[in-house]
Design an enzyme around this catalytic site. Structure first.
Site, PDB file in Angstrom:
ATOM      1  N   ASN A  23     -11.678  -1.483  86.964  1.00  0.00           N
ATOM      2  CA  ASN A  23     -12.351  -1.003  88.179  1.00  0.00           C
ATOM      3  C   ASN A  23     -13.759  -0.560  87.837  1.00  0.00           C
ATOM      4  O   ASN A  23     -14.054  -0.255  86.673  1.00  0.00           O
ATOM      5  CB  ASN A  23     -11.645   0.249  88.738  1.00  0.00           C
ATOM      6  CG  ASN A  23     -10.383  -0.090  89.500  1.00  0.00           C
ATOM      7  OD1 ASN A  23     -10.241  -1.189  90.024  1.00  0.00           O
ATOM      8  ND2 ASN A  23      -9.473   0.855  89.545  1.00  0.00           N
TER       9      ASN A  23
ATOM     10  N   GLY B 160      -6.223  -0.439  82.750  1.00  0.00           N
ATOM     11  CA  GLY B 160      -6.159  -1.488  81.730  1.00  0.00           C
ATOM     12  C   GLY B 160      -7.394  -1.441  80.844  1.00  0.00           C
ATOM     13  O   GLY B 160      -7.296  -1.377  79.608  1.00  0.00           O
TER      14      GLY B 160
ATOM     15  N   GLY C 217      -0.172  17.384  79.921  1.00  0.00           N
ATOM     16  CA  GLY C 217      -1.525  17.936  80.008  1.00  0.00           C
ATOM     17  C   GLY C 217      -1.836  18.782  78.776  1.00  0.00           C
ATOM     18  O   GLY C 217      -1.537  18.379  77.643  1.00  0.00           O
TER      19      GLY C 217
ATOM     20  N   ASP D  51      -5.067   7.744  79.633  1.00  0.00           N
ATOM     21  CA  ASP D  51      -5.414   6.388  79.163  1.00  0.00           C
ATOM     22  C   ASP D  51      -5.749   6.405  77.675  1.00  0.00           C
ATOM     23  O   ASP D  51      -5.344   5.507  76.927  1.00  0.00           O
ATOM     24  CB  ASP D  51      -6.606   5.832  79.962  1.00  0.00           C
ATOM     25  CG  ASP D  51      -6.215   5.529  81.404  1.00  0.00           C
ATOM     26  OD1 ASP D  51      -5.012   5.323  81.654  1.00  0.00           O
ATOM     27  OD2 ASP D  51      -7.114   5.506  82.261  1.00  0.00           O
TER      28      ASP D  51
ATOM     29  N   GLY E 170     -16.315  11.719  81.199  1.00  0.00           N
ATOM     30  CA  GLY E 170     -16.047  10.300  81.481  1.00  0.00           C
ATOM     31  C   GLY E 170     -14.716   9.835  80.931  1.00  0.00           C
ATOM     32  O   GLY E 170     -14.069  10.542  80.160  1.00  0.00           O
TER      33      GLY E 170
HETATM   34  P1  ADP Z   1      -2.864  12.151  82.789  1.00  0.00           P
HETATM   35  O1  ADP Z   1      -4.280  12.160  82.325  1.00  0.00           O
HETATM   36  O2  ADP Z   1      -2.256  10.783  82.829  1.00  0.00           O
HETATM   37  O3  ADP Z   1      -2.598  12.938  84.045  1.00  0.00           O
HETATM   38  P2  ADP Z   1      -1.973  14.382  81.105  1.00  0.00           P
HETATM   39  O4  ADP Z   1      -2.740  15.306  81.982  1.00  0.00           O
HETATM   40  O5  ADP Z   1      -0.554  14.724  80.824  1.00  0.00           O
HETATM   41  O6  ADP Z   1      -2.000  12.879  81.646  1.00  0.00           O
HETATM   42  O7  ADP Z   1      -2.770  14.265  79.734  1.00  0.00           O
HETATM   43  C1  ADP Z   1      -2.477  13.283  78.772  1.00  0.00           C
HETATM   44  C2  ADP Z   1      -2.624  13.850  77.375  1.00  0.00           C
HETATM   45  O8  ADP Z   1      -3.976  14.320  77.203  1.00  0.00           O
HETATM   46  C3  ADP Z   1      -1.759  15.072  77.081  1.00  0.00           C
HETATM   47  O9  ADP Z   1      -0.471  14.671  76.658  1.00  0.00           O
HETATM   48  C4  ADP Z   1      -2.556  15.733  75.954  1.00  0.00           C
HETATM   49  O10 ADP Z   1      -2.321  15.049  74.743  1.00  0.00           O
HETATM   50  C5  ADP Z   1      -4.007  15.475  76.376  1.00  0.00           C
HETATM   51  N1  ADP Z   1      -4.582  16.573  77.189  1.00  0.00           N
HETATM   52  C6  ADP Z   1      -4.750  16.608  78.534  1.00  0.00           C
HETATM   53  N2  ADP Z   1      -5.332  17.763  78.919  1.00  0.00           N
HETATM   54  C7  ADP Z   1      -5.550  18.469  77.789  1.00  0.00           C
HETATM   55  C8  ADP Z   1      -6.132  19.761  77.505  1.00  0.00           C
HETATM   56  N3  ADP Z   1      -6.614  20.542  78.479  1.00  0.00           N
HETATM   57  N4  ADP Z   1      -6.164  20.167  76.212  1.00  0.00           N
HETATM   58  C9  ADP Z   1      -5.691  19.390  75.205  1.00  0.00           C
HETATM   59  N5  ADP Z   1      -5.141  18.172  75.412  1.00  0.00           N
HETATM   60  C10 ADP Z   1      -5.065  17.707  76.676  1.00  0.00           C
END
Ligand code: ADP
Length: 308
Positions: free
Chosen positions: A12, A42, A223, A253, A288
């Site tokens: 995209n 992707g 997260g 991703d 980004g």
């Molecule tokens: P998505 O981006 O698909 O919503 P998540 O929010 O679960 O998925 O984040 C994916 C991965 O990114 C987490 O498993 C972690 O490894 C990392 N991550 C995301 N947010 C944080 C943060 N605030 N601090 C440290 N690592 C993070």
């Protein structure tokens, strides 16, 4: 030892406008900032895997517009193989139009465009790449029939598939055992399993449901809290790393791209998830989606510093 990965998914262009406030119906707000970024799950995951040292081929479909050459150039600059980057003459490149205000509230509209033309016949053309891959990395921003075709084809070819079920959907039962590693965030885990996730026992129950339906490995990303990993015989948490988060766009991703490369290099799943967790943590400290994906040496340094 670099792994061969075929990424099959969307591309995209994200067009973002930052305004003083969001418009009312029919209202025009002037004076905004504007920027453009390459995205799509992707393409984002292909870039993340390539930055981490993978030999990556991207199977995707672009439209016939001024983004086509820019995107192909960008893939080539990342050392991504583009022989199966298709161009659909009758369509436009997938586009997301995003309006945000100063506090991060937003309106988002997505037009799938050429992503809707990544049909099974194009996957058939990409069979040479799929056959040679160590692993196939798939997401859910392409037609459902294509996802199904990829899972069935990879089963026939005995190719392992990492499926990031994002955006989430309910999967029919016969698909679960065609996935080698399912990766979902908490919201997606809820959507796929129907289990409301409020605490860690819900996370573990959701993972078990995947296993009981035949997926041998499940990663639920949490997260800042890291990730939960479940296999047929064990389940464990990989703790999130403490970083100063600036922009979490595309963290999932980066996680998937890094997981795929680590796993194809033969790391056991715990080590591969630790690698992905470190890569994603670095990415949230930067702005980004694609530009925030770290290089392999940065990820290894982060892991080494944790061990010291
Ligand atoms: P998505 O981006 O698909 O919503 P998540 O929010 O679960 O998925 O984040 C994916 C991965 O990114 C987490 O498993 C972690 O490894 C990392 N991550 C995301 N947010 C944080 C943060 N605030 N601090 C440290 N690592 C993070």
């Amino acid at each position: 030892m670099s792994g061969k990965i075929t990424v099959i998914g969307s591309t995209n262009v994200d067009i973002t406008m930052r305004l003083s406030r969001l418009p009312e119906k029919g209202e025009t707000i002037s004076g905004g900032d504007y920027y453009q970024a390459f995205g799509g799950k992707g393409a984002n995951q292909a870039v993340a895997a390539a930055r981490c040292g993978g030999q990556v081929t991207l199977v995707t479909c672009l439209g016939n517009d001024h983004f086509t050459t820019l995107l192909i150039e960008s893939f080539l600059n990342h050392n991504i193989q583009t022989q199966y980057v298709f161009v659909e003459e009758t369509s436009f490149t997938g586009t997301a139009v995003i309006m945000t205000d100063k506090t991060g509230n937003n309106y988002i509209g997505v037009a799938g465009g050429a992503n809707d033309f990544l049909t099974p016949d194009k996957i058939e053309k990409a069979l040479p790449s799929i056959s040679q891959a160590d692993i196939v990395l798939l997401q859910n921003e392409i037609p459902e029939a294509t996802v199904r075709f990829v899972l069935n084809t990879c089963e026939k070819l005995k190719k392992k598939v990492i499926f990031n079920i994002a955006p989430a959907c309910r999967l029919t039962d016969e698909l679960f055992n065609k996935i080698h590693i399912a990766v979902v965030n908490e919201t997606e885990a809820e959507m796929v399993t129907g289990i409301k996730i409020l605490n860690s026992s819900d996370v573990e129950r959701a993972a078990k449901l995947f296993i009981s339906k035949g997926t041998p490995n499940v990663v639920i990303t949490l997260g800042a809290k890291g990730a939960y990993v479940a296999g047929e015989t064990e389940g464990f948490y990989v703790r999130g790393l403490e970083v100063e988060a600036v922009d979490t766009t595309g963290a999932g991703d980066v996680f998937c791209g890094a997981l795929a490369i680590a796993y194809t290099e033969g790391m056991p799943i715990r080590k591969a998830v630790e690698f992905a967790n470190a890569a994603a943590a670095i990415s949230v400290t930067r702005l980004g989606a694609q530009p925030s994906a770290p290089r392999r040496d940065e990820v290894l340094d982060m892991i080494k510093n944790l061990a010291d």
